[in-house]
Design a protein around this motif. Structure first.
Motif, mmCIF file in Angstrom:
data_model
loop_
_atom_site.group_PDB
_atom_site.id
_atom_site.type_symbol
_atom_site.label_atom_id
_atom_site.label_comp_id
_atom_site.label_asym_id
_atom_site.label_seq_id
_atom_site.Cartn_x
_atom_site.Cartn_y
_atom_site.Cartn_z
ATOM 1 N N SER A 25 0.807 -1.218 0.000
ATOM 2 C CA SER A 25 0.000 0.000 0.000
ATOM 3 C C SER A 25 0.842 1.270 0.000
ATOM 4 O O SER A 25 0.340 2.329 -0.307
ATOM 5 C CB SER A 25 -0.951 0.011 1.191
ATOM 6 O OG SER A 25 -0.214 0.050 2.391
ATOM 7 N N GLY A 26 2.119 1.184 0.328
ATOM 8 C CA GLY A 26 2.960 2.365 0.340
ATOM 9 C C GLY A 26 3.595 2.667 -0.997
ATOM 10 O O GLY A 26 4.255 3.679 -1.163
ATOM 11 N N GLU A 27 3.419 1.797 -1.974
ATOM 12 C CA GLU A 27 4.055 1.982 -3.264
ATOM 13 C C GLU A 27 3.240 2.900 -4.159
ATOM 14 O O GLU A 27 2.024 2.947 -4.085
ATOM 15 C CB GLU A 27 4.241 0.629 -3.949
ATOM 16 C CG GLU A 27 5.228 -0.271 -3.249
ATOM 17 C CD GLU A 27 5.441 -1.577 -4.000
ATOM 18 O OE1 GLU A 27 4.843 -1.750 -5.072
ATOM 19 O OE2 GLU A 27 6.201 -2.405 -3.502
ATOM 20 N N THR A 34 0.493 7.812 -3.156
ATOM 21 C CA THR A 34 0.590 6.605 -2.354
ATOM 22 C C THR A 34 -0.625 6.534 -1.437
ATOM 23 O O THR A 34 -1.395 7.492 -1.340
ATOM 24 C CB THR A 34 1.872 6.612 -1.499
ATOM 25 O OG1 THR A 34 1.818 7.727 -0.605
ATOM 26 C CG2 THR A 34 3.122 6.696 -2.357
ATOM 27 N N MET A 35 -0.785 5.422 -0.770
ATOM 28 C CA MET A 35 -1.911 5.255 0.135
ATOM 29 C C MET A 35 -1.869 6.300 1.247
ATOM 30 O O MET A 35 -2.895 6.845 1.644
ATOM 31 C CB MET A 35 -1.907 3.847 0.736
ATOM 32 C CG MET A 35 -3.100 3.566 1.609
ATOM 33 S SD MET A 35 -4.663 3.603 0.729
ATOM 34 C CE MET A 35 -4.608 2.060 -0.119
ATOM 35 N N GLN A 36 -0.661 6.614 1.728
ATOM 36 C CA GLN A 36 -0.532 7.595 2.810
ATOM 37 C C GLN A 36 -0.996 8.978 2.359
ATOM 38 O O GLN A 36 -1.659 9.689 3.118
ATOM 39 C CB GLN A 36 0.922 7.667 3.297
ATOM 40 C CG GLN A 36 1.360 6.449 4.073
ATOM 41 C CD GLN A 36 1.829 5.302 3.188
ATOM 42 O OE1 GLN A 36 1.962 5.447 1.980
ATOM 43 N NE2 GLN A 36 2.068 4.153 3.781
ATOM 44 N N ARG A 40 -4.191 11.038 3.860
ATOM 45 C CA ARG A 40 -3.968 12.382 4.397
ATOM 46 C C ARG A 40 -4.932 13.380 3.758
ATOM 47 O O ARG A 40 -5.530 14.209 4.454
ATOM 48 C CB ARG A 40 -2.525 12.823 4.145
ATOM 49 C CG ARG A 40 -2.171 14.131 4.818
ATOM 50 C CD ARG A 40 -0.716 14.554 4.607
ATOM 51 N NE ARG A 40 0.235 13.467 4.772
ATOM 52 C CZ ARG A 40 1.031 13.002 3.793
ATOM 53 N NH1 ARG A 40 1.001 13.538 2.598
ATOM 54 N NH2 ARG A 40 1.866 12.014 4.029
ATOM 55 N N GLU A 41 -5.120 13.293 2.439
ATOM 56 C CA GLU A 41 -6.048 14.202 1.755
ATOM 57 C C GLU A 41 -7.490 13.981 2.218
ATOM 58 O O GLU A 41 -8.236 14.942 2.409
ATOM 59 C CB GLU A 41 -5.960 13.997 0.250
ATOM 60 C CG GLU A 41 -4.678 14.518 -0.362
ATOM 61 C CD GLU A 41 -4.585 14.222 -1.847
ATOM 62 O OE1 GLU A 41 -5.588 13.779 -2.446
ATOM 63 O OE2 GLU A 41 -3.503 14.435 -2.409
ATOM 64 N N ALA A 69 -9.226 7.998 9.767
ATOM 65 C CA ALA A 69 -8.477 6.902 9.161
ATOM 66 C C ALA A 69 -7.037 6.925 9.658
ATOM 67 O O ALA A 69 -6.475 7.985 9.906
ATOM 68 C CB ALA A 69 -8.508 7.027 7.647
ATOM 69 N N VAL A 70 -6.462 5.783 9.817
ATOM 70 C CA VAL A 70 -5.093 5.670 10.304
ATOM 71 C C VAL A 70 -4.138 5.860 9.158
ATOM 72 O O VAL A 70 -4.323 5.396 8.083
ATOM 73 C CB VAL A 70 -4.867 4.304 10.951
ATOM 74 C CG1 VAL A 70 -3.449 4.189 11.441
ATOM 75 C CG2 VAL A 70 -5.846 4.077 12.075
#
Length: 70
Positions: A25-27, A34-36, A40-41, A69-70
Motif C-alpha cells: 500500500s505504500g508503493e 501513495t496510500m498515505q 492524508r487528503e 483513518a489511520v
C-alpha cells in the motif's frame, strides 16, 4: 496430505500478491499518489467539512462517533 500443503502454500501466495495491496500500500502505482497521501487528503477534507458544519449550523451538543483513518 501433500495436496493440502500445496493448496495452503498457493493460498498464502495469492493473498500476499492480491490486488488488495495488503503489503504494497505504500508503493506508487504510477499516479503519483501513495496510500498515505490519499488518506492524508481524505482526513484533511473530512476535517474541513466538519469545521464548515460547525461554523454554519447552530447546535447545543455535538456528538460524533467513529474515528479518523489511520
Amino acid at each position: 496430505m501433500i495436496l493440502a500443503v500445496i493448496v495452503i502454500i498457493c493460498l498464502i501466495g495469492l493473498i500476499v500478491g492480491s490486488c488488495f495491496g495488503i503489503f504494497f500500500s505504500g508503493e506508487d502505482t504510477g499516479t503519483g499518489q501513495t496510500m498515505q497521501t490519499v488518506v492524508r487528503e481524505i482526513n484533511e477534507d473530512y476535517e474541513n467539512q466538519l469545521d464548515t458544519i460547525k461554523a454554519n449550523i447552530s447546535y447545543d451538543v455535538l456528538e460524533m462517533s467513529g474515528s479518523r483513518a489511520v
